[in-house]
Design a protein around this motif. Structure first.
Motif, PDB file in Angstrom:
ATOM      1  N   GLN A  60       0.738  -1.237  -0.106  1.00 31.19           N
ATOM      2  CA  GLN A  60       0.202   0.058   0.052  1.00 31.19           C
ATOM      3  C   GLN A  60       0.943   1.181  -0.093  1.00 31.19           C
ATOM      4  N   ARG A  61       1.042   1.844  -1.263  1.00 28.45           N
ATOM      5  CA  ARG A  61       2.176   2.691  -1.358  1.00 28.45           C
ATOM      6  C   ARG A  61       1.805   4.026  -0.741  1.00 28.45           C
ATOM      7  N   TRP A  63      -0.163   7.260   1.719  1.00 27.65           N
ATOM      8  CA  TRP A  63      -0.751   7.187   2.797  1.00 27.65           C
ATOM      9  C   TRP A  63      -0.919   8.966   3.186  1.00 27.65           C
ATOM     10  N   PRO A  97      -4.922   4.866   3.805  1.00 26.87           N
ATOM     11  CA  PRO A  97      -4.382   4.950   2.464  1.00 26.87           C
ATOM     12  C   PRO A  97      -4.932   6.021   1.586  1.00 26.87           C
ATOM     13  N   PRO A 156      -6.391   3.570  -2.051  1.00 28.25           N
ATOM     14  CA  PRO A 156      -6.098   1.985  -1.804  1.00 28.25           C
ATOM     15  C   PRO A 156      -5.947   1.298  -2.998  1.00 28.25           C
ATOM     16  N   GLU A 157      -4.759   0.648  -3.062  1.00 31.98           N
ATOM     17  CA  GLU A 157      -4.296  -0.041  -4.298  1.00 31.98           C
ATOM     18  C   GLU A 157      -4.615  -1.555  -4.309  1.00 31.98           C
TER      19      GLU A 157
END
Length: 461
Positions: free
Chosen positions: A270-271, A273, A284, A287-288
């Motif tokens: 999860q990149r 934030w 997040p 949200p990926e």
């Protein structure tokens, strides 16, 4: 030769090679030149053009001074010191003395520059990029009065460095502060990363720590963010998370809104934030999915962050190859199979923009092949988006029409780093770093690319 002229010349030569010339306010001759892009014909203004180890500030941060006349950059002209170049005249001025650690922060409202540095006489700098925390140490946060530096440098009447540089405060050793710093939108607070020991003390009991993710063995937690008031030196704690933090940035138009990433050196679980300055609202930002390789987020407007959903990996062409575990292939970085199933074009990819308030995400453009857009930016007025790719091409996108234009190319894939395009605050031009002029194909220079006049004159219904 007449001694009347020889003696001043010798004195000048001695001065130019003395350690004193590493001082704040030192001036360098203009290197400014305009070069036509060999493919697109776009006029490229190189503000530096010699192999002096130049590089721009990362695209998550502001580059221009508040008066929009100067760009701050890093250079080998004075080791580990910040430099400024005047966009119109090409004048180059050293704007720090005593070194800096990590990110340079250029204020948007005041003619000020902020950065962290090791206190005079301290040990080696804390590492900004190491996955392991350095031994506990203190760092100073320093404010530079750029207006005074430029004025006195131009007049040739520089005073001692402390006339222009003010220590805002010093971080306690227990924080293990790092140099990944960001100036708040109100320019009252500076956020910075803290070490694992301090971060662990602020995690709720029982929090599960994340392990390293991916082949670079990065991403393990915990990590945290703290902040210093640049006027009083007061320190407050913001948040701890169970993973490694990278690329702390702020929303320049909404004070107290912080954006950061889970740093793994590649694809993250999860990149992106976001969190508020009081530690609330941690979530997040986008949200990926497991199949999405999200990277290089940058806040571009008061409500939006741009990022790249990468489409740089080629998948095996047969079911048998997939079953046999054949790794993804291609010439681009990030092809290791350990990154998982993300980064291919089986799913939507491209330059994405997420709205912080509505949480809606849109993809505004993508290259037809190759790596796809990689480092991204956009104009604060919402008109433009810009990105580079692995081939160092620069693409401009009209967000109203979704038209995408190859704006510039030929910036050499052998360059020491990527272009990292950043849009100017007024949305009229883009700064990159480029090796186009370098004989060795590696050394980079500071380059300005204009938004085409025809695009600037567009009127939308």
């Amino acid at each position: 030769m007449n001694l009347r002229f020889l003696l001043p010349a010798l004195a000048c030569a001695a001065l130019c090679t003395s350690p004193a010339q590493a001082q704040i306010g030192r001036r360098f001759p203009s290197e400014r030149q305009v070069v036509q892009d060999p493919v697109t014909g776009t006029p490229l203004t190189f503000l530096t053009s010699t192999p002096a180890g130049d590089s721009k500030i990362y695209q998550t941060h502001n580059q221009w001074t508040a008066d929009l006349q100067w760009l701050i950059f890093r250079s080998g002209r004075a080791k580990n010191e910040a430099m400024a170049v005047n966009e119109k005249t090409g004048e180059i001025v050293q704007v720090s003395e005593g070194g800096y650690v990590g990110m340079l922060n250029v204020a948007r409202h005041a003619m000020k520059l902020y950065f962290m540095r090791n206190p005079p006489g301290s040990a080696a700098p804390n590492s900004e990029s190491s996955a392991k925390e350095a031994a506990p140490a203190s760092l100073q946060i320093v404010e530079v009065d750029l207006a005074k530096v430029f004025a006195d440098s131009k007049a040739g009447k520089m005073k001692p460095a402390n006339t222009y540089q003010r220590v805002c405060g010093t971080t306690p050793p227990a924080l293990q502060a790092g140099g990944d710093m960001a100036l708040d939108g109100d320019e009252n607070w500076a956020y910075f990363r803290v070490g694992r020991d301090e971060a662990a003390r602020h995690l709720p009991p029982g929090t599960k720590l994340e392990a390293n993710f991916g082949p670079r063995n990065m991403g393990a937690g915990p990590a945290g963010i703290a902040a210093m008031n640049v006027h009083t030196g007061a320190i407050k704690y913001v948040v701890s998370v169970p993973f490694q933090i990278g690329h702390i940035q702020t929303n320049p138009w909404v004070p107290g809104e912080v954006v950061f990433c889970w740093e793994t050196g590649g694809k993250s679980p999860q990149r992106t934030w976001t969190v508020l300055a009081d530690g609330s609202g941690l979530r997040p930002l986008y949200p990926e999915a497991e199949t999405e390789w999200v990277t290089h987020e940058a806040v571009i407007t008061k409500d939006e962050t741009a990022f790249a959903i990468m489409g740089h990996r080629q998948i095996p062409s047969s079911t048998q190859a997939v079953a046999a575990g054949t790794p993804v292939s291609g010439a681009n970085p990030g092809q290791e199979v350990a990154w998982g199933p993300s980064g291919t074009r089986e799913k939507p990819t491209g330059l994405a923009i997420v709205n912080h308030r509505t949480r809606e995400m849109t993809i505004v453009g993508q290259t037809p092949s190759g790596s796809g857009l990689w480092h991204v930016s956009g104009s604060p007025d919402g008109r433009w988006a810009v990105g580079d790719d692995f081939a160092r091409n620069i693409y401009l996108i009209d967000r109203h029409t979704r038209e995408m234009l190859l704006l510039s190319t030929g910036h050499k894939t052998t360059a020491a780093d990527h272009p990292h395009p950043t849009m100017s605050p007024d949305g009229t031009r883009i700064e990159i770093q480029s090796a186009m002029l370098s004989a060795d194909g590696k050394s980079m220079n500071i380059c300005i690319i204009p938004v085409p006049d025809a695009w600037l004159k567009r009127v939308y219904k």
